[in-house]
Design a protein around this motif. Structure first.
Motif, PDB file in Angstrom:
ATOM      1  N   LEU A  85       0.846  -1.180   0.000  1.00  0.00           N
ATOM      2  CA  LEU A  85       0.000   0.000   0.000  1.00  0.00           C
ATOM      3  C   LEU A  85       0.889   1.240   0.000  1.00  0.00           C
ATOM      4  N   PRO A  86       0.704   2.139  -0.977  1.00  0.00           N
ATOM      5  CA  PRO A  86       1.497   3.376  -0.958  1.00  0.00           C
ATOM      6  C   PRO A  86       0.923   4.363   0.054  1.00  0.00           C
ATOM      7  N   ILE A  87       1.804   5.112   0.701  1.00  0.00           N
ATOM      8  CA  ILE A  87       1.396   6.156   1.641  1.00  0.00           C
ATOM      9  C   ILE A  87       2.037   7.453   1.175  1.00  0.00           C
ATOM     10  N   ALA A  88       1.233   8.479   1.022  1.00  0.00           N
ATOM     11  CA  ALA A  88       1.730   9.776   0.575  1.00  0.00           C
ATOM     12  C   ALA A  88       2.724  10.346   1.578  1.00  0.00           C
ATOM     13  N   ALA A  89       3.616  11.190   1.096  1.00  0.00           N
ATOM     14  CA  ALA A  89       4.674  11.747   1.945  1.00  0.00           C
ATOM     15  C   ALA A  89       4.120  12.522   3.125  1.00  0.00           C
ATOM     16  N   GLY A  90       3.047  13.260   2.947  1.00  0.00           N
ATOM     17  CA  GLY A  90       2.524  14.090   4.012  1.00  0.00           C
ATOM     18  C   GLY A  90       1.481  13.441   4.899  1.00  0.00           C
ATOM     19  N   ASP A  91       1.160  12.177   4.672  1.00  0.00           N
ATOM     20  CA  ASP A  91       0.122  11.499   5.449  1.00  0.00           C
ATOM     21  C   ASP A  91       0.691  10.989   6.767  1.00  0.00           C
ATOM     22  N   ARG A  92       0.846  11.895   7.692  1.00  0.00           N
ATOM     23  CA  ARG A  92       1.494  11.583   8.965  1.00  0.00           C
ATOM     24  C   ARG A  92       0.704  10.579   9.801  1.00  0.00           C
ATOM     25  N   ALA A  93      -0.603  10.685   9.835  1.00  0.00           N
ATOM     26  CA  ALA A  93      -1.417   9.782  10.659  1.00  0.00           C
ATOM     27  C   ALA A  93      -1.258   8.332  10.197  1.00  0.00           C
ATOM     28  N   THR A  94      -1.289   8.104   8.898  1.00  0.00           N
ATOM     29  CA  THR A  94      -1.129   6.740   8.388  1.00  0.00           C
ATOM     30  C   THR A  94       0.289   6.236   8.618  1.00  0.00           C
ATOM     31  N   LYS A  95       1.269   7.129   8.513  1.00  0.00           N
ATOM     32  CA  LYS A  95       2.652   6.729   8.768  1.00  0.00           C
ATOM     33  C   LYS A  95       2.853   6.324  10.225  1.00  0.00           C
ATOM     34  N   VAL A  96       2.188   7.015  11.138  1.00  0.00           N
ATOM     35  CA  VAL A  96       2.293   6.651  12.557  1.00  0.00           C
ATOM     36  C   VAL A  96       1.689   5.268  12.793  1.00  0.00           C
ATOM     37  N   MET A  97       0.538   4.998  12.183  1.00  0.00           N
ATOM     38  CA  MET A  97      -0.079   3.670  12.332  1.00  0.00           C
ATOM     39  C   MET A  97       0.805   2.590  11.733  1.00  0.00           C
ATOM     40  N   ALA A  98       1.383   2.854  10.553  1.00  0.00           N
ATOM     41  CA  ALA A  98       2.258   1.879   9.910  1.00  0.00           C
ATOM     42  C   ALA A  98       3.506   1.631  10.754  1.00  0.00           C
ATOM     43  N   THR A  99       4.019   2.677  11.386  1.00  0.00           N
ATOM     44  CA  THR A  99       5.190   2.518  12.255  1.00  0.00           C
ATOM     45  C   THR A  99       4.873   1.602  13.426  1.00  0.00           C
ATOM     46  N   ARG A 100       3.701   1.771  14.018  1.00  0.00           N
ATOM     47  CA  ARG A 100       3.302   0.874  15.120  1.00  0.00           C
ATOM     48  C   ARG A 100       3.233  -0.569  14.647  1.00  0.00           C
ATOM     49  N   LEU A 101       2.699  -0.776  13.456  1.00  0.00           N
ATOM     50  CA  LEU A 101       2.579  -2.140  12.930  1.00  0.00           C
ATOM     51  C   LEU A 101       3.936  -2.740  12.594  1.00  0.00           C
ATOM     52  N   THR A 102       4.880  -1.923  12.149  1.00  0.00           N
ATOM     53  CA  THR A 102       6.198  -2.455  11.807  1.00  0.00           C
ATOM     54  C   THR A 102       7.020  -2.766  13.053  1.00  0.00           C
ATOM     55  N   ILE A 103       6.756  -2.072  14.150  1.00  0.00           N
ATOM     56  CA  ILE A 103       7.455  -2.376  15.402  1.00  0.00           C
ATOM     57  C   ILE A 103       7.145  -3.803  15.851  1.00  0.00           C
ATOM     58  N   PHE A 104       5.909  -4.251  15.643  1.00  0.00           N
ATOM     59  CA  PHE A 104       5.515  -5.601  16.035  1.00  0.00           C
ATOM     60  C   PHE A 104       5.739  -6.622  14.926  1.00  0.00           C
ATOM     61  N   GLY A 105       6.242  -6.198  13.776  1.00  0.00           N
ATOM     62  CA  GLY A 105       6.577  -7.124  12.705  1.00  0.00           C
ATOM     63  C   GLY A 105       5.424  -7.496  11.793  1.00  0.00           C
ATOM     64  N   PHE A 106       4.290  -6.783  11.864  1.00  0.00           N
ATOM     65  CA  PHE A 106       3.147  -7.094  11.008  1.00  0.00           C
ATOM     66  C   PHE A 106       3.334  -6.605   9.582  1.00  0.00           C
ATOM     67  N   VAL A 107       4.074  -5.521   9.385  1.00  0.00           N
ATOM     68  CA  VAL A 107       4.321  -4.960   8.056  1.00  0.00           C
ATOM     69  C   VAL A 107       5.779  -4.520   7.964  1.00  0.00           C
ATOM     70  N   VAL A 108       6.230  -4.281   6.748  1.00  0.00           N
ATOM     71  CA  VAL A 108       7.544  -3.679   6.513  1.00  0.00           C
ATOM     72  C   VAL A 108       7.331  -2.376   5.749  1.00  0.00           C
ATOM     73  N   ILE A 109       8.239  -1.438   5.952  1.00  0.00           N
ATOM     74  CA  ILE A 109       8.115  -0.120   5.335  1.00  0.00           C
ATOM     75  C   ILE A 109       9.317   0.137   4.453  1.00  0.00           C
ATOM     76  N   ASP A 110       9.042   0.545   3.222  1.00  0.00           N
ATOM     77  CA  ASP A 110      10.073   0.976   2.291  1.00  0.00           C
ATOM     78  C   ASP A 110       9.873   2.453   2.008  1.00  0.00           C
ATOM     79  N   GLU A 111      10.941   3.222   2.123  1.00  0.00           N
ATOM     80  CA  GLU A 111      10.892   4.646   1.820  1.00  0.00           C
ATOM     81  C   GLU A 111      11.267   4.820   0.355  1.00  0.00           C
ATOM     82  N   ILE A 112      10.434   5.509  -0.391  1.00  0.00           N
ATOM     83  CA  ILE A 112      10.684   5.718  -1.814  1.00  0.00           C
ATOM     84  C   ILE A 112      11.455   7.019  -1.969  1.00  0.00           C
ATOM     85  N   GLN A 113      12.681   6.908  -2.472  1.00  0.00           N
ATOM     86  CA  GLN A 113      13.559   8.060  -2.638  1.00  0.00           C
ATOM     87  C   GLN A 113      13.143   8.897  -3.846  1.00  0.00           C
ATOM     88  N   ALA A 114      13.728  10.068  -3.981  1.00  0.00           N
ATOM     89  CA  ALA A 114      13.402  10.989  -5.076  1.00  0.00           C
ATOM     90  C   ALA A 114      13.740  10.394  -6.443  1.00  0.00           C
TER      91      ALA A 114
END
Length: 118
Positions: A40-69
């Motif tokens: 699932l893509p997350i827009a750069a400015g979508d802070r609320a969704t990024k916070v939720m995704a961070t919580r999920l990645t701490i417990f190992g439910f998801v992984v996060i890839d940062e898309i560079q310029a």
């Protein structure tokens, strides 16, 4: 004649609408969306969704890839995701394995999980 109750109340209603957002339900719906779509893509400015995704990645439910310029992706560790800025968009995806480690992690980090790989 008044129709009000004679008992005093200590409940004060704050003005404004109540928020019906439930962070646990929202995290669950984010995880369900990621697992059903694969990523699932997350827009750069979508802070609320990024916070939720961070919580999920701490417990190992998801992984996060940062898309560079330049379009390349960089896997974020939970500690990096927690401190990541809103400058770059993310791609949140389902982990491929329960104890899979990224090959590009520093040797010190890989030693922490040596027992799990056996």
């Amino acid at each position: 004649m008044e129709s009000r109750s004679s008992q005093p109340t200590n409940v004060i209603r704050f003005p404004g609408a109540r928020s019906s957002a439930n962070p646990h339900r929202d995290q669950r719906s984010l995880m369900d969306a990621v697992y059903s779509a694969g990523s699932l893509p997350i827009a750069a400015g979508d802070r609320a969704t990024k916070v939720m995704a961070t919580r999920l990645t701490i417990f190992g439910f998801v992984v996060i890839d940062e898309i560079q310029a330049d379009g390349s992706v960089r896997r974020l560790r939970p500690s990096e995701a927690f401190h990541a800025s809103t400058a770059c968009p993310w791609r949140v995806s389902k982990p491929s394995g329960r104890y899979r480690l990224a090959e590009d992690w520093p040797e010190a980090d890989q030693e922490l999980f040596a027992a799990l790989q056996a």
